[in-house]
Each structure stands twice: as C-alpha cells, then as structure tokens.
Design a protein around this motif. Structure first.
Motif, short mmCIF file in Angstrom:
data_model
loop_
_atom_site.label_atom_id
_atom_site.label_comp_id
_atom_site.label_asym_id
_atom_site.label_seq_id
_atom_site.Cartn_x
_atom_site.Cartn_y
_atom_site.Cartn_z
N MET A 38 -22.71 -23.67 12.69
CA MET A 38 -23.83 -24.06 13.55
C MET A 38 -23.47 -23.91 15.02
O MET A 38 -22.31 -24.05 15.40
N HIS A 39 -24.49 -23.61 15.80
CA HIS A 39 -24.40 -23.60 17.26
C HIS A 39 -25.46 -24.57 17.77
O HIS A 39 -26.65 -24.34 17.55
N VAL A 40 -25.01 -25.65 18.41
CA VAL A 40 -25.91 -26.68 18.87
C VAL A 40 -25.94 -26.67 20.40
O VAL A 40 -24.89 -26.74 21.04
N TYR A 41 -27.14 -26.57 20.95
CA TYR A 41 -27.32 -26.54 22.40
C TYR A 41 -27.68 -27.94 22.87
O TYR A 41 -28.79 -28.41 22.66
N LEU A 42 -26.70 -28.61 23.48
CA LEU A 42 -26.89 -29.96 23.98
C LEU A 42 -27.51 -29.90 25.37
O LEU A 42 -27.19 -29.01 26.16
N PRO A 43 -28.40 -30.85 25.69
CA PRO A 43 -29.02 -30.86 27.02
C PRO A 43 -27.97 -30.91 28.13
O PRO A 43 -26.95 -31.58 28.01
N ASP A 44 -28.25 -30.18 29.20
CA ASP A 44 -27.41 -30.18 30.40
C ASP A 44 -26.00 -29.65 30.17
O ASP A 44 -25.09 -29.94 30.94
N LEU A 49 -22.35 -26.14 21.41
CA LEU A 49 -21.31 -26.82 20.64
C LEU A 49 -21.17 -26.05 19.34
O LEU A 49 -22.13 -25.94 18.56
N ASP A 50 -20.01 -25.45 19.10
CA ASP A 50 -19.80 -24.65 17.90
C ASP A 50 -19.21 -25.50 16.79
O ASP A 50 -18.14 -26.09 16.95
N ILE A 51 -19.93 -25.56 15.69
CA ILE A 51 -19.50 -26.29 14.51
C ILE A 51 -19.02 -25.25 13.51
O ILE A 51 -19.81 -24.41 13.05
N GLU A 52 -17.76 -25.30 13.17
CA GLU A 52 -17.18 -24.30 12.26
C GLU A 52 -17.77 -24.42 10.86
O GLU A 52 -18.06 -23.41 10.22
N ALA A 53 -17.94 -25.64 10.38
CA ALA A 53 -18.48 -25.84 9.03
C ALA A 53 -19.20 -27.18 8.94
O ALA A 53 -18.70 -28.20 9.41
N ALA A 76 -15.00 -31.43 18.99
CA ALA A 76 -15.01 -32.85 18.62
C ALA A 76 -15.03 -33.73 19.87
O ALA A 76 -15.77 -34.72 19.92
N ALA A 77 -14.25 -33.37 20.87
CA ALA A 77 -14.22 -34.14 22.11
C ALA A 77 -15.57 -34.07 22.83
O ALA A 77 -16.08 -35.08 23.33
N ARG A 78 -16.16 -32.88 22.88
CA ARG A 78 -17.47 -32.72 23.52
C ARG A 78 -18.54 -33.53 22.80
O ARG A 78 -19.37 -34.18 23.43
N LEU A 79 -18.51 -33.49 21.46
CA LEU A 79 -19.48 -34.25 20.69
C LEU A 79 -19.30 -35.75 20.92
O LEU A 79 -20.26 -36.48 21.13
N SER A 80 -18.08 -36.21 20.90
CA SER A 80 -17.79 -37.62 21.13
C SER A 80 -18.27 -38.05 22.52
O SER A 80 -18.92 -39.09 22.67
N ASP A 81 -17.99 -37.25 23.54
CA ASP A 81 -18.44 -37.57 24.90
C ASP A 81 -19.96 -37.63 24.96
O ASP A 81 -20.53 -38.53 25.58
N TYR A 82 -20.62 -36.68 24.34
CA TYR A 82 -22.07 -36.64 24.35
C TYR A 82 -22.65 -37.88 23.67
O TYR A 82 -23.57 -38.52 24.20
N LEU A 83 -22.12 -38.22 22.51
CA LEU A 83 -22.63 -39.39 21.79
C LEU A 83 -22.43 -40.67 22.59
O LEU A 83 -23.28 -41.54 22.59
N GLN A 84 -21.31 -40.79 23.27
CA GLN A 84 -21.05 -41.98 24.07
C GLN A 84 -22.03 -42.12 25.23
O GLN A 84 -22.43 -43.22 25.58
N THR A 85 -22.43 -40.99 25.83
CA THR A 85 -23.37 -41.06 26.95
C THR A 85 -24.80 -41.24 26.47
O THR A 85 -25.60 -41.89 27.14
N GLN A 86 -25.16 -40.67 25.34
CA GLN A 86 -26.53 -40.73 24.84
C GLN A 86 -26.80 -41.96 23.99
O GLN A 86 -27.93 -42.42 23.91
#
Length: 104
Positions: A38-44, A49-53, A76-86
């Motif tokens: 998956m390729h997920v386009y996070l706002p801003d 965010l590339d998800i291998e599987a 994983a770090a980018r996802l964690s940071d995003y979740l903490q802010t959102q």
C-alpha cells in the motif's frame, strides 16, 4: 491511497486508521487473506507512507479491513508520529510495536 493486487495498482480511500488496523474502501474488492502493498498519502506530507505488506482480515463488498504486517522502521516512525498528532488520546506507539506480533 493505493493498493497493489494481481490486477495492478488500485485506488482506495482510507476511512479508518489506527495503530493496529485500517478500514479501506477500494475501487475493486479484494479477497480475505490477501497480502497487499500500500501507498498511503497522509495530509500535509509530501511523500506517501509505504506499507510493505498488509493482510486483508475481512471484506464487505469493496470495503475491507487490513492488518499491517510489514513496514520499514522509517514508515513505522512516520505512522506513529502521525497517529500521535491526529489522535492525541491514542497512546503513543513505538516503532517496534508496529509488527505482526503486536496485533490481536
């Protein structure tokens, strides 16, 4: 977001996001048990965010739920940071917790 299947790259919309699973509405249905990239386009954020599987855990027509089973430490770090802010009420998720062994 986009997800890769045997048919090619398919567009979808991420409708629910959490540290442990995601709900997606896609242009095409997928099969339960399938593994998707998956390729997920996070706002801003300029890069996706590339998800291998991600493993499809349930389906309902063109809607499905995935469990992230493999992603790079950077993703994983980018996802964690995003979740903490959102989701400030969501407990912080360390990058090492985003692994296939941390999901129920």
């Amino acid at each position: 977001m986009n997800y890769l299947t045997a048919e090619g790259l398919i567009s979808g919309t991420l409708t629910d996001l959490s540290p442990h699973g995601w709900r997606v509405t896609g242009e095409r249905p997928v099969m339960r048990g399938a593994t998707l990239s998956m390729h997920v386009y996070l706002p801003d954020q300029p890069l996706p965010l590339d998800i291998e599987a991600a493993t499809v855990r349930w389906t309902n027509g063109q809607e499905f739920g995935v469990e992230i089973t493999s992603l790079s430490p950077e993703a994983a770090a980018r996802l964690s940071d995003y979740l903490q802010t959102q989701l400030p009420t969501c407990k912080a998720v360390a990058a090492h917790e985003l692994s296939p062994f941390s999901y129920n």
